[in-house]
Design a protein around this motif. Structure first.
Motif, PDB file in Angstrom:
ATOM      1  N   LYS A  92       6.008   4.177 -12.013  1.00  0.00           N
ATOM      2  CA  LYS A  92       5.788   5.204 -10.982  1.00  0.00           C
ATOM      3  C   LYS A  92       4.758   6.225 -11.455  1.00  0.00           C
ATOM      4  CE  LYS A  92       9.483   8.031 -12.838  1.00  0.00           C
ATOM      5  NZ  LYS A  92      10.884   8.341 -12.787  1.00  0.00           N
ATOM      6  N   PRO A  93       4.016   6.803 -10.540  1.00  0.00           N
ATOM      7  CA  PRO A  93       3.078   7.842 -10.955  1.00  0.00           C
ATOM      8  C   PRO A  93       3.820   9.184 -11.083  1.00  0.00           C
ATOM      9  CG  PRO A  93       2.833   7.385  -8.608  1.00  0.00           C
ATOM     10  CD  PRO A  93       3.945   6.510  -9.105  1.00  0.00           C
ATOM     11  N   VAL A  94       3.548   9.890 -12.170  1.00  0.00           N
ATOM     12  CA  VAL A  94       4.139  11.232 -12.345  1.00  0.00           C
ATOM     13  C   VAL A  94       3.001  12.244 -12.271  1.00  0.00           C
ATOM     14  CG1 VAL A  94       5.372  12.751 -13.952  1.00  0.00           C
ATOM     15  CG2 VAL A  94       6.050  10.348 -13.722  1.00  0.00           C
TER      16      VAL A  94
ATOM     17  N   HIS B 238       8.195   5.962  -0.452  1.00  0.00           N
ATOM     18  CA  HIS B 238       7.166   5.109   0.131  1.00  0.00           C
ATOM     19  C   HIS B 238       6.092   4.656  -0.851  1.00  0.00           C
ATOM     20  CE1 HIS B 238       8.745   7.498   3.643  1.00  0.00           C
ATOM     21  NE2 HIS B 238       9.081   6.254   3.909  1.00  0.00           N
ATOM     22  N   CYS B 239       6.118   5.202  -2.057  1.00  0.00           N
ATOM     23  CA  CYS B 239       5.136   4.825  -3.081  1.00  0.00           C
ATOM     24  C   CYS B 239       5.462   3.438  -3.602  1.00  0.00           C
ATOM     25  CB  CYS B 239       5.173   5.844  -4.213  1.00  0.00           C
ATOM     26  SG  CYS B 239       4.346   5.266  -5.704  1.00  0.00           S
ATOM     27  N   LYS B 240       4.423   2.558  -3.644  1.00  0.00           N
ATOM     28  CA  LYS B 240       4.630   1.191  -4.124  1.00  0.00           C
ATOM     29  C   LYS B 240       4.254   1.030  -5.589  1.00  0.00           C
ATOM     30  CE  LYS B 240       3.782  -0.746   0.443  1.00  0.00           C
ATOM     31  NZ  LYS B 240       2.664  -1.086   1.346  1.00  0.00           N
ATOM     32  N   GLY B 241       3.796   2.121  -6.203  1.00  0.00           N
ATOM     33  CA  GLY B 241       3.461   2.041  -7.625  1.00  0.00           C
ATOM     34  C   GLY B 241       2.187   1.281  -7.908  1.00  0.00           C
ATOM     35  N   CYS B 242       1.234   1.303  -6.978  1.00  0.00           N
ATOM     36  CA  CYS B 242      -0.005   0.544  -7.181  1.00  0.00           C
ATOM     37  C   CYS B 242      -0.878   1.144  -8.281  1.00  0.00           C
ATOM     38  CB  CYS B 242      -0.808   0.438  -5.885  1.00  0.00           C
ATOM     39  SG  CYS B 242      -1.454   2.008  -5.271  1.00  0.00           S
ATOM     40  N   GLY B 243      -0.778   2.453  -8.483  1.00  0.00           N
ATOM     41  CA  GLY B 243      -1.557   3.095  -9.544  1.00  0.00           C
ATOM     42  C   GLY B 243      -2.960   3.504  -9.139  1.00  0.00           C
ATOM     43  N   VAL B 244      -3.328   3.350  -7.852  1.00  0.00           N
ATOM     44  CA  VAL B 244      -4.657   3.754  -7.391  1.00  0.00           C
ATOM     45  C   VAL B 244      -4.862   5.250  -7.638  1.00  0.00           C
ATOM     46  CG1 VAL B 244      -6.026   4.179  -5.301  1.00  0.00           C
ATOM     47  CG2 VAL B 244      -5.040   1.930  -5.691  1.00  0.00           C
ATOM     48  N   CYS B 245      -3.834   6.053  -7.345  1.00  0.00           N
ATOM     49  CA  CYS B 245      -3.951   7.504  -7.490  1.00  0.00           C
ATOM     50  C   CYS B 245      -4.289   7.878  -8.927  1.00  0.00           C
ATOM     51  CB  CYS B 245      -2.675   8.207  -7.032  1.00  0.00           C
ATOM     52  SG  CYS B 245      -1.174   7.539  -7.786  1.00  0.00           S
ATOM     53  N   VAL B 246      -3.690   7.178  -9.885  1.00  0.00           N
ATOM     54  CA  VAL B 246      -3.957   7.453 -11.297  1.00  0.00           C
ATOM     55  C   VAL B 246      -5.406   7.071 -11.632  1.00  0.00           C
ATOM     56  CG1 VAL B 246      -3.336   6.812 -13.658  1.00  0.00           C
ATOM     57  CG2 VAL B 246      -1.539   7.157 -11.954  1.00  0.00           C
TER      58      VAL B 246
ATOM     59  N   PRO C 238      -3.007   4.240  -0.399  1.00  0.00           N
ATOM     60  CA  PRO C 238      -2.928   3.389   0.798  1.00  0.00           C
ATOM     61  C   PRO C 238      -1.633   3.603   1.582  1.00  0.00           C
ATOM     62  CG  PRO C 238      -3.235   2.081  -1.223  1.00  0.00           C
ATOM     63  CD  PRO C 238      -2.881   3.459  -1.648  1.00  0.00           C
ATOM     64  N   ASP C 239      -0.665   4.253   0.947  1.00  0.00           N
ATOM     65  CA  ASP C 239       0.656   4.349   1.559  1.00  0.00           C
ATOM     66  C   ASP C 239       1.075   5.766   1.910  1.00  0.00           C
ATOM     67  OD1 ASP C 239       1.553   1.495   1.494  1.00  0.00           O
ATOM     68  OD2 ASP C 239       0.980   1.760  -0.590  1.00  0.00           O
ATOM     69  N   ALA C 240       0.123   6.644   2.048  1.00  0.00           N
ATOM     70  CA  ALA C 240       0.384   8.032   2.455  1.00  0.00           C
ATOM     71  C   ALA C 240       1.518   8.643   1.632  1.00  0.00           C
ATOM     72  CB  ALA C 240       0.711   8.081   3.952  1.00  0.00           C
ATOM     73  N   SER C 241       1.495   8.396   0.330  1.00  0.00           N
ATOM     74  CA  SER C 241       2.608   8.847  -0.507  1.00  0.00           C
ATOM     75  C   SER C 241       2.275  10.030  -1.409  1.00  0.00           C
ATOM     76  CB  SER C 241       3.101   7.686  -1.377  1.00  0.00           C
ATOM     77  OG  SER C 241       3.587   6.656  -0.547  1.00  0.00           O
ATOM     78  N   ILE C 242       1.077  10.573  -1.256  1.00  0.00           N
ATOM     79  CA  ILE C 242       0.761  11.795  -1.995  1.00  0.00           C
ATOM     80  C   ILE C 242       1.073  12.965  -1.081  1.00  0.00           C
ATOM     81  CG2 ILE C 242      -1.087  13.157  -3.031  1.00  0.00           C
ATOM     82  CD1 ILE C 242      -0.400  10.745  -4.750  1.00  0.00           C
ATOM     83  N   LEU C 243       1.914  13.851  -1.579  1.00  0.00           N
ATOM     84  CA  LEU C 243       2.356  14.971  -0.736  1.00  0.00           C
ATOM     85  C   LEU C 243       1.403  16.149  -0.904  1.00  0.00           C
ATOM     86  CD1 LEU C 243       6.133  14.655  -1.625  1.00  0.00           C
ATOM     87  CD2 LEU C 243       5.006  13.870   0.465  1.00  0.00           C
TER      88      LEU C 243
END
Ligand SMILES: Cc1ncc(C[n+]2csc(CCOP(=O)(O)OP(=O)(O)O)c2C)c(N)n1
Ligand code: SF4
Ligand code: SF4
Ligand code: SF4
Lengths: 314, 127
Positions: B50-52, B87-95, B69-74
């Motif tokens: 998971k992204p922290v 809703h986060c799928k743990g793709c790691g794109v945000c990181v 892609p999943d609108a999971s950044i608040l």
């Protein structure tokens, strides 16, 4: 109303209209594109969606991920569904039965639905001049049914119907130049976008939606599953595509005025783009290296053509 | 109200009425969802990592927000305020797209406690 997005702080105040817990693969660029399109509109928007990854992953009974009016119809006719809604809007308005704000009419389809199977319907809609925007999610493959080649699949790509192996280097044909074909319909606006270039993309989405008549957007969509790369690298993959000019960003106004909207500061060799994706891995074998050279030549030729056309204003 | 499968074929529905539109313009936190919205579902079990988010290094550039892609950044009041772990799928794109040094988002094992993850944050990297 469409939004003129100046910075991401402002953009982040958008009321999301596409919900999480859809079943698109982790890191799928389709999700980025949907969000960038929907978040650029405040107010009425109506979506027609062809079958494909987007549709099967976002409307899994009993759930829907769409907080906007959304029509799913056959693989081939996302365009005609929206054209029908647009015609109905006109009729209801004329009869005074609908007095609300005019919705933005938008059709979504994958490249299979757009370049191949739905092409005749899209062409018809453009010829009849419906006031709508068609957005193609171009992942260069029929992803949803296991990765068959499409009219958009690039030369040399290994797909389930053009597998690379001892006797084959992958797909033998080149990618169809759909933007040129759509411009040739006399469309007032067609453009290529990539979601990693969000500012350029937002501007073009806004222009397409605000322009009256049939407009077309071809959006690059990196597919982690079929292009075969790690799911955290989706944005990097699309950066490489635009910086190697494999996927140049440009627009064509009124069928002929061509404008390049992004010029990479450092153009990278296509090998750097091909080398990071499983679908092109076999091209790096000595007997297939000539395909890489061919792709580089094609990319260079296209870039030269785009620049010449821009300069000449034709 | 009728359910969608009770309508006759050929009916015209007007979802774009004023109330519907107002509801659409509300931020997700303030909207009321039906149980048929995929927002009511979860894909948290897809995740291995998971992204922290580490607020100390974050410059609120919102790259993670636009590319998730999943609108999971608040996002709240022009600040990145965390990750929606339902809703986060743990793709790691945000990181991957986070530009700070050290990164303000990092992937940790799903079982890692957030406070422990924050203690393990790497130092600034020199290149
Ligand atoms: C007329 C018709 N032919 C074939 C199919 C099967 N089918 C469903 S999705 C799909 C592939 C979609 O590919 P594309 O449009 O590129 O979208 P993607 O899944 O890649 O996003 C196919 C072939 C169908 N549903 N209808
Ligand atoms: S197969 Fe590709 S396009 Fe389809 S959901 Fe997965 S990543 Fe997205
Ligand atoms: S890991 Fe992926 S889904 Fe989760 S917040 Fe980051 S970008 Fe979004
Ligand atoms: S990308 Fe990194 S720095 Fe930018 S808002 Fe997200 S966490 Fe903060």
């Amino acid at each position: 109303m469409t939004k003129d997005v100046k910075n991401l702080k402002q953009f982040s105040k958008s009321a999301e209209k596409f919900e999480g817990a859809n079943l698109l693969c982790p890191g799928c660029a389709h999700g980025m594109i949907i969000r960038e399109v929907l978040n650029s509109v405040d107010g009425h928007i109506l979506i027609g969606n062809s079958t494909g990854c987007i549709e099967v992953s976002t409307a899994v009974y009993p759930y829907t991920s769409w907080d906007v009016p959304w029509i799913h119809i056959g693989f081939e006719n996302g365009s005609t569904a929206v054209a029908g809604a647009e015609a109905m809007y006109k009729a209801l308005k004329r009869k005074g039965k609908y007095q609300g704000e005019k919705p933005r009419f938008v059709a979504f389809g994958g490249d299979g639905a757009t370049y191949d199977i739905g092409f005749q319907w899209i062409s018809g809609c453009f010829e009849r001049g419906h006031d709508f925007t068609y957005v193609c999610f171009d992942n260069e493959v029929y992803a949803n049914t296991g990765g068959q080649r499409s009219g958009s699949t690039p030369l040399g790509s290994s797909t389930s119907t053009t597998p690379a192996g001892r006797v084959s280097y992958g797909k033998k044909e080149k990618k169809k130049d759909l933007l040129a074909i759509m411009a040739a319909h006399g469309s007032p606006y067609v453009a290529q976008v990539a979601p990693n270039k969000w500012k350029d993309m937002n501007k073009k989405i806004k222009t397409a939606l605000d322009t009256e008549g049939p407009t077309f957007i071809n959006a690059l969509s990196a597919c982690t599953t079929e292009w075969r790369f790690d799911c955290n690298n989706t944005v990097e993959m699309m950066d490489l595509a635009v910086d190697s000019l494999v996927f140049p960003l440009y627009e064509i106004v009124n069928g002929h005025e061509l404008r390049i909207t992004y010029r990479p500061k450092n153009i990278i060799p296509v090998r750097d783009y091909l080398g990071v994706q499983g679908r092109f891995k076999h091209l790096f074998k000595p007997e297939n290296e000539h395909i890489i050279e061919q792709i580089q030549k094609d990319v260079d030729k296209k870039w030269e053509m785009l620049q010449k056309r821009e300069e000449a204003g034709v | 109200m009728k359910g969608w499968n009770e309508f006759e074929i050929g009916s015209v529905l007007f979802p774009l009425n004023e109330d519907g539109m107002k509801a659409q313009e509300k931020m997700p936190q303030e909207r009321s969802y039906t149980e048929n919205s995929s927002r009511s579902a979860s894909v948290a079990h897809w995740r291995v990592q998971k992204p922290v988010h580490n607020v100390e290094h974050c410059i609120n550039c919102f790259f993670c927000w636009v590319y998730c892609p999943d609108a999971s950044i608040l996002a709240k009041d022009e600040k990145m305020s965390g990750v929606d772990y339902v809703h986060c799928k743990g793709c790691g794109v945000c990181v991957s797209v986070c530009p700070t040094n050290p990164k303000s988002l990092l992937m940790f094992d799903e079982v890692e406690e957030e406070k422990d993850a924050l203690k393990k944050w790497p130092q600034k990297e020199t290149k």
